[in-house]
Design an enzyme around this catalytic site. Sequence first.
Site, PDB file in Angstrom:
ATOM      1  CE  LYS A 213      -2.082  -1.733   3.554  1.00 42.59           C
ATOM      2  NZ  LYS A 213      -1.580  -3.107   3.369  1.00 42.59           N
ATOM      3  CB  SER A 214       3.953   2.203   1.830  1.00 40.08           C
ATOM      4  OG  SER A 214       3.486   2.084   3.146  1.00 40.08           O
TER       5      SER A 214
ATOM      6  CG  ASP B 187       1.950   0.264   9.853  1.00 37.09           C
ATOM      7  OD1 ASP B 187       1.539   1.042  10.739  1.00 37.09           O
ATOM      8  OD2 ASP B 187       2.227   0.628   8.699  1.00 37.09           O
TER       9      ASP B 187
END
Length: 440
Positions: free
Chosen positions: A22-23, A314
């Site tokens: 996602k990053s 995360d």
Amino acid sequence: MLKTVKKLNKGLKGEITIPADKSISHRAVMFSSIAKGECIVRNFSSGEDCHSTLNLFKQLGVDISFIDDKTLQIRSSGKLTPGGNNYIYPCGNSGTTMRLVSGILAGQNFDSVLVGDESLSKRPMKRIIEQLTLMGADITSVDGHAPLTIRGRKLHGIDYISKLASAQVKSCILLAGLNAEGKTTFEEPYISRDHTERLFKYLEADIKTEGTKVTITPSQMIAKDIDVVGDISSAAFFIVAGLIVKGSDFVIKNVGINPTRSGILDVVERMGGGVNILNKRLVSGEPCADIRVQYNDSLKGCVIEGEDIPRLIDELPVIAVLASQADGDTIVKNAEDLRNKESDRIKCLVAELTKIGVNIEETPDGFIVHGGRGKSEGKCVGKSLANNTIVQPLESYHDHRLAMSFYIAGLVCENEIAINGFEWTKISFPEFENLINQLL
């Protein structure tokens, strides 16, 4: 949505391909939108957060279209044009979108307003507002929270030393520096994830790194095709599941193993886990590999602190689940930034895991998990639940990573558990349950 999870009585087997990082997906769209030319972005994330970024740049005049459900074609002149509904740009639940785009919009020749959903509107934005203001930006907020009203100004470079290692803050300032007068240098105590630096170099921006310091000189990026590797933060849930579900042995394909993101692999090694890295390669500037995960019944607790934290911030919720199935204590320190995520992940994690029998305590900057999985019983998580009934559903707090971490805990709970608000997993990982099912 109330999701129930039952203990698995057999190991996870087979092979899965983890979804896009996602990053990197966020950055691929952002950077290609301000680069000059045409490119293809392959393996784009299907998560809602990344689509918030995509839709925002469409509103800013960038020609973005889908070739198929995971492949984008992006055409850009390198310049953005104001658009949207009264120049208001929704960011959904995506902190990455709001923080990084603020750096891009602060130096434009037009004004804009960034808004978020209820959850995003509670998250702190002062950490970027203060630095951008030092560069000459004009930003108004609601006591440091969204919505952010950004009045486009010509920016100037700064030398900034950050007390916090934060990839989002660093990326925001570097993006602002790309369109500012003079050089901009950002220095942090530890190296946070460096996807921005790697993609800047790949797209030929004038960027230099030296230890924990990175300097950007105003420059025009050149559009190039980008292949997005798999997300190690998503892979983390499966890595933990494979280590704690008895009899598991499977391979996760196409996982990004960027050293600024792969802290969970180091922690697993420290705890004695069975993970093998296979087929290492470089994809669009990012290191990538396949990962074989095998069940391990002799995990041991460890200390996670300091420069570990930016590399696995995360993953800490699911690491807490892993620690519950290890012998001895796992101590997490210097992770106070967990309190500034979609939820206060320290407080919420401790509260909910305690419900299902995890011996975990909150500390100001982290938590301590007192492991001790019984050699004979093979259980720790869930031992407090009785009569195979759903007791006190676990709350997700609108936090996708908590919801998925609790799901993994449920796979080894002696009794069925329930998770409230499981639909929040769609924000980052809509394929999560399907991939679990592929391994059953």
